[in-house]
Every structure is written in structure tokens, then in C-alpha cells.
Design a protein around this motif. Structure first.
Motif, mmCIF file in Angstrom:
data_model
loop_
_atom_site.group_PDB
_atom_site.id
_atom_site.type_symbol
_atom_site.label_atom_id
_atom_site.label_comp_id
_atom_site.label_asym_id
_atom_site.label_seq_id
_atom_site.Cartn_x
_atom_site.Cartn_y
_atom_site.Cartn_z
ATOM 1 N N PRO A 133 -10.500 1.078 -4.214
ATOM 2 C CA PRO A 133 -10.019 0.768 -2.868
ATOM 3 C C PRO A 133 -8.549 1.171 -2.707
ATOM 4 O O PRO A 133 -7.790 1.195 -3.677
ATOM 5 C CB PRO A 133 -10.199 -0.738 -2.737
ATOM 6 C CG PRO A 133 -10.457 -1.238 -4.095
ATOM 7 C CD PRO A 133 -10.883 -0.102 -4.943
ATOM 8 N N HIS A 134 -8.182 1.491 -1.480
ATOM 9 C CA HIS A 134 -6.817 1.889 -1.145
ATOM 10 C C HIS A 134 -6.454 1.182 0.157
ATOM 11 O O HIS A 134 -7.335 0.814 0.932
ATOM 12 C CB HIS A 134 -6.758 3.415 -0.990
ATOM 13 C CG HIS A 134 -5.378 3.961 -0.866
ATOM 14 N ND1 HIS A 134 -4.808 4.225 0.340
ATOM 15 C CD2 HIS A 134 -4.465 4.286 -1.824
ATOM 16 C CE1 HIS A 134 -3.582 4.702 0.147
ATOM 17 N NE2 HIS A 134 -3.359 4.741 -1.153
ATOM 18 N N PHE A 135 -5.155 1.014 0.443
ATOM 19 C CA PHE A 135 -4.796 0.281 1.654
ATOM 20 C C PHE A 135 -5.266 0.990 2.918
ATOM 21 O O PHE A 135 -5.507 0.351 3.939
ATOM 22 C CB PHE A 135 -3.288 0.004 1.704
ATOM 23 C CG PHE A 135 -2.438 1.216 1.943
ATOM 24 C CD1 PHE A 135 -2.093 1.612 3.223
ATOM 25 C CD2 PHE A 135 -1.969 1.959 0.872
ATOM 26 C CE1 PHE A 135 -1.315 2.725 3.427
ATOM 27 C CE2 PHE A 135 -1.191 3.074 1.072
ATOM 28 C CZ PHE A 135 -0.856 3.467 2.354
ATOM 29 N N ARG A 136 -5.429 2.313 2.870
ATOM 30 C CA ARG A 136 -5.967 3.037 4.020
ATOM 31 C C ARG A 136 -7.492 2.966 4.076
ATOM 32 O O ARG A 136 -8.081 3.224 5.110
ATOM 33 C CB ARG A 136 -5.540 4.497 3.975
ATOM 34 C CG ARG A 136 -4.066 4.677 4.238
ATOM 35 C CD ARG A 136 -3.716 6.119 4.300
ATOM 36 N NE ARG A 136 -4.114 6.761 3.044
ATOM 37 C CZ ARG A 136 -4.031 8.053 2.806
ATOM 38 N NH1 ARG A 136 -3.595 8.854 3.726
ATOM 39 N NH2 ARG A 136 -4.392 8.559 1.649
ATOM 40 N N ASP A 137 -8.111 2.674 2.950
ATOM 41 C CA ASP A 137 -9.574 2.618 2.862
ATOM 42 C C ASP A 137 -9.964 1.429 1.995
ATOM 43 O O ASP A 137 -10.344 1.591 0.840
ATOM 44 C CB ASP A 137 -10.102 3.923 2.269
ATOM 45 C CG ASP A 137 -11.613 4.042 2.341
ATOM 46 O OD1 ASP A 137 -12.238 3.255 3.072
ATOM 47 O OD2 ASP A 137 -12.158 4.929 1.656
#
Length: 169
Positions: A133-137
Motif C-alpha cells: 500500500p502507498h498513501f496515493r493507493d
């Protein structure tokens, strides 16, 4: 001792590949290395378990002197070992798994008293999220059948470079 007598300054500073003989590598080893490098490059991790599994005497070959009594049979599929790894990860609340194995499987010999046949196979197991996971996704997509097909094509292209390989489900 040779370096000391010859002089350390006379030795080259770069490390070059060295081969102690001129015998080429076995074709199976070369193919396995190509497949391994392709799968590691795709983000999968390699497992290297022993080829012993739980099983029945009807479906598997029993070892005469097993290392452990709870796994006295030789495996007939690499997926047996990968399935156990997936169970271990799920038991530890880790649902994102990207593993593969290139290993030996065994089948009974063709005649009475023949040794078992040993073949090398490759298997993959991917489940959970496709990427971290990433803060944009925050909720990345999960692995699906198209990802599995793409990985199978990658394995086929690595094992048989320059050839056209057709995959059938």
C-alpha cells in the motif's frame, strides 16, 4: 603466499569472474537460473524446502528411512510445499504472498523394482495485494488470473527463449 611474494600492488584491483574448469554448465541448471532470475526480477521470493511431504502410501512414494515420521513421502507436486508455506503465512496473519520454487518431484518407476523418476518443476503462488500500500493507493489491487497468466508466460519465455510457447489452461 603467492600474492605476498608477487606483490599486492601487482594484483588487479577489480575482481573478475573465474571458472576453475572449461566444462559448460548443465542445460537444466542454466534454464533454472534463467527462470529464477526472471521470477526474482518480477518480485517473487524463492523457497527451497525439502521434497518430503505428508501423504498416503497409495499416492506418494515412501522413503525407506525418512528424516521425520510426519513427512515420510516424496512429493509428487511442488505445489504441496508452496501450499504449506501459504498456510504458514496465513496463520501468521500475512496474506500477501509472492513465492516460487524450482524443485524436484517424484513418480514411481516404470517397471517393478525400478528407481523413482525425478523431474524438475517450477511452481508459483501469489495471493493478497499485488503491491504494498502507498498513501496515493491505500488499497492496491489484488492478484488475479491475468497476473497468473502473465507470470506463466514469463516462466515459459525464460525457460524457452526465442521460441513461441502457447499456454493452455
Amino acid at each position: 603466499e603467492i600474492a605476498r611474494l608477487h606483490g599486492y600492488d601487482a594484483l588487479p584491483s577489480d575482481v573478475r569472474p573465474f571458472r576453475p574448469g572449461n566444462v559448460p554448465d548443465a542445460p537444466l541448471w542454466v534454464t533454472s537460473r534463467r527462470v529464477r532470475e526472471a521470477l526474482v526480477g518480477a518480485g517473487l521470493l524463492e523457497t527451497r524446502p525439502l521434497p518430503f511431504v505428508r501423504g498416503s502410501d497409495d499416492e506418494h512414494l515412501r522413503v525407506a528411512n525418512p528424516l521425520a515420521e510426519n513427512e515420510p513421502h516424496l512429493r509428487t507436486s511442488v505445489l504441496d510445499s508452496l501450499g504449506r508455506r501459504a498456510e504458514h503465512n496465513l496463520a501468521h496473519m500475512q496474506r500477501d504472498v509472492r513465492i516460487f520454487e524450482i524443485g524436484a518431484v517424484f513418480a514411481p518407476g516404470t517397471g517393478d523394482g525400478d528407481l523413482p523418476r525425478e523431474e524438475t518443476r517450477v511452481a508459483l503462488l501469489v495471493m493478497g495485494d499485488r503491491r504494498p500500500p502507498h498513501f496515493r493507493d491505500p488499497r492496491p489491487p489484488a492478484w488475479d488470473a491475468w497476473d497468473a497468466k502473465g507470470l506463466a508466460e514469463l516462466v515459459a519465455a525464460s525457460a524457452y527463449p526465442g521460441r513461441t510457447v502457447e499456454l493452455r489452461p
